[in-house]
Design an enzyme around this catalytic site. Structure first.
Site, PDB file in Angstrom:
ATOM      1  N   CYS A 133       0.934  -1.091   0.094  1.00 13.69           N
ATOM      2  CA  CYS A 133      -0.118   0.161   0.082  1.00 13.69           C
ATOM      3  C   CYS A 133       0.839   1.486   0.222  1.00 13.69           C
ATOM      4  CB  CYS A 133      -1.003  -0.074   1.343  1.00 13.69           C
ATOM      5  SG  CYS A 133      -2.399   1.163   0.904  1.00 13.69           S
TER       6      CYS A 133
ATOM      7  N   HIS B 280      -3.394  -5.448   0.001  1.00 16.62           N
ATOM      8  CA  HIS B 280      -2.991  -5.829   1.303  1.00 16.62           C
ATOM      9  C   HIS B 280      -2.942  -7.563   1.229  1.00 16.62           C
ATOM     10  CE1 HIS B 280      -2.407  -2.248   3.906  1.00 16.62           C
ATOM     11  NE2 HIS B 280      -3.769  -1.609   2.965  1.00 16.62           N
TER      12      HIS B 280
ATOM     13  N   GLU C 145      -1.699  -9.753   3.076  1.00 11.89           N
ATOM     14  CA  GLU C 145      -1.326 -10.311   4.355  1.00 11.89           C
ATOM     15  C   GLU C 145      -2.825 -10.707   4.729  1.00 11.89           C
ATOM     16  OE1 GLU C 145      -1.720  -5.732   5.236  1.00 11.89           O
ATOM     17  OE2 GLU C 145      -0.858  -7.036   3.716  1.00 11.89           O
TER      18      GLU C 145
END
Length: 547
Positions: free
Chosen positions: A380, A519, A521
């Site tokens: 990001c 993102h 993750e």
């Protein structure tokens, strides 16, 4: 129709209700049942989207664009079930919905009260989608006795009366160890249960957090004074890894106690092979890699919870232990110590964030990784800083920066390589935003598709040229500068399907240098690591062998 398990907490906060809920969900799955988990938060914010990471930890984003509590990340990581908007609600959202109905006249002129209107709204929320799963696990945020949580406790009390035989209550409390007395104390748990019973809720199962083994006599005492079965007093001891929780709680009989509370005696035995493999990888690594996370909110680990866990998953995949060091990016702005601070790390990760503070340090971290052939992952804002770094130091745009920083300062200081996104396509509709709009829920949120360049490193990592990833941002890299930036060697290897928004940048002739606008993750699991994190840790392993 689903059976309901309500998880409450007492004595103190931060005992791990979210982890206990997630572990229980995984144990029920291991016995062949389908589950869904949801979180009911008492705070008056509509959602955690506008909260500071120091206040609330990370904001976990779902595929359908909900900004939620980080516990939903635990739920997804442990069960593999993707959360959605209907899995998280706050008091603020409930009251907001009730007041909107009142303004529309839905209540036909009645006086609006907590009971029944607010509690009915909560009960309606709890029931959403219950026909699709065997068990619905609902965690109530905060602790029993919190004044703002009372409508939620009243709602689940009423719900259990409406669905007799279909609901149980699990209460998580603390058993403190008093060193002067040399013993664990059960009184705080007794008082917590007493408080719960005073509002009409009797727990069926007690989860007792403790740093020490709980003697049998204490378990029997708790069972007697809290009116639960002795085998329904479940120790929840400190663990070497959170991923040990399903195995540890299964040994203590948590899932068995839950099923017995529902009168289920013919459930299949749990298949724990998946979790045994996860713990084998955690406990028997074949090496160690050091990764620096250069961020803005490093004082609070929960601010980057999903990133920390995704790195652990990448380590499991490569059978190595990932040793993470959190470095405040502001250090590099006030000190010329970047080489000293980052030397010896096998990889560098720059995560997301908001605002200008600490960004110059992130830019220097990206530059250090690029110039020294250190594996780099920018997420990001970390991607945007990599692009600004290339623009400044390689493309000759010395004043390259972000519109975000100019908006924050109230003056124009930069050439806006990164700009405020005012219009984008979401499904079959066009979304429009302005910099002056409300902050809450106005970002590009949730899952969006991206097209990867054939032959690019990211296409090789994903094994595909079409991906979908979750976003949470309102500023984008400006494609106007694509040609100038690509001339420096930083390639735009992932683009939105309409060709307007850059999703991924990479340096092809670097050992591993990738920035992503989304993102990744958020979609990583211990038994299914995200491919970017698995590849990033693999690159760190290769780097460690060169040192």
């Amino acid at each position: 129709m689903a059976r309901y398990i309500f998880i409450t907490g007492g004595v103190v906060s931060s005992l791990g209700k979210g982890l206990a809920s997630a572990a229980l969900g995984s144990l029920l799955q291991a016995r062949g049942y389908s589950v869904r988990l949801r979180k009911l938060d008492p705070y008056l914010n509509v959602d955690p989207g506008t909260m500071s990471p120091f206040e609330h930890g990370e904001v976990f984003v779902t595929d359908d664009g909900a900004e939620t509590d980080l516990d939903l990340g635990h739920y997804e990581r442990f069960t593999g079930v993707s959360a959605c908007k209907t899995d998280s609600v706050s008091s603020g959202r409930i009251y907001s919905d009730v007041l909107e109905k009142e303004r529309r006249g839905d209540y036909l002129g009645k006086t609006i009260q907590v009971i029944p209107h607010v509690t009915n709204e909560i009960k309606d929320f709890i029931k959403i989608g219950d026909e699709d799963v065997d068990f619905m696990l609902c965690e109530i945020g905060g602790t029993v006795g919190d004044i703002e949580a009372l409508p939620f406790f009243e709602a689940i009390r009423q719900f259990s009366q409406d669905r007799r035989g279909e609901c149980i209550f699990m209460h998580l409390t603390l058993l403190p160890y008093i060193s002067a007395a040399g013993e664990l104390k059960t009184k705080p748990t007794q008082h917590s249960v007493k408080e719960l019973r005073s509002i009409g809720i009797a727990p069926d199962i007690l989860m007792c957090r403790s740093e020490y083994e709980i003697p049998q006599k204490e378990r029997e005492k708790l069972a007697l004074f809290c009116n639960v079965r002795p085998d329904a007093v479940i120790p929840a001891l400190d663990l070497k890894s959170i991923y040990e929780a399903p195995l540890a709680y299964s040994r203590e009989g948590m899932d068995r106690a839950v099923l017995e509370a529902f009168g289920i005696t013919d459930a299949p035995a749990p298949d724990m092979a998946k979790w045994a493999d996860v713990m084998d990888r955690v406990e028997h690594p074949e090496g160690t890699v050091k990764i620096a996370i250069v961020g803005k909110y490093t004082q609070l680990g929960d601010a980057y919870k999903s990133i920390a866990e995704a790195l652990t998953h990448g380590g499991m995949h490569n059978r190595v232990k990932v040793k993470v060091e959190w470095i405040n990016s502001e250090v590099f702005e006030s000190e010329d110590e970047i080489t000293t601070k980052l030397q010896g790390f096998n990889a560098i990760l720059v995560p997301g964030g908001f605002g200008e503070r600490g960004t110059e340090g992130k830019i220097k971290a990206a530059q250090y990784a690029r110039e020294n052939d250190i594996p780099y992952l920018g997420i990001c804002l970390g991607m945007q800083m990599a692009v600004i770094e290339a623009a400044r130091n390689l493309a000759g745009i010395k004043d390259a920066g972000s519109e975000e920083f100019d908006h924050e300062a109230g003056e124009k200081r930069f050439t806006p390589i990164v700009y405020h996104l005012k219009e984008w396509v979401e499904g079959n509709r066009t979304i429009q935003r302005d910099a002056g709009d409300d902050k809450g829920g106005t970002m590009r949120l949730g899952a969006y598709n991206a097209t990867l360049s054939k032959g690019s490193r990211v296409a090789e990592i994903y094994g595909s040229t079409a991906i979908s990833e979750r976003h949470r941002h309102r500023y984008e890299v400006d494609m106007t500068y694509r040609e100038a930036i690509e001339a420096t060697g930083l390639k735009f290897s992932g683009i939105s399907p309409d060709g307007k928004l850059p999703e991924i940048v990479e340096i092809p002739d670097h050992p591993w240098y990738i920035g992503v606008q989304f993102h990744p993750e958020l979609k990583s699991r211990p038994f299914e690591p995200h491919p970017l994190f698995a590849s990033f840790v693999e690159a760190a392993v290769k780097q460690s062998r060169l040192v």
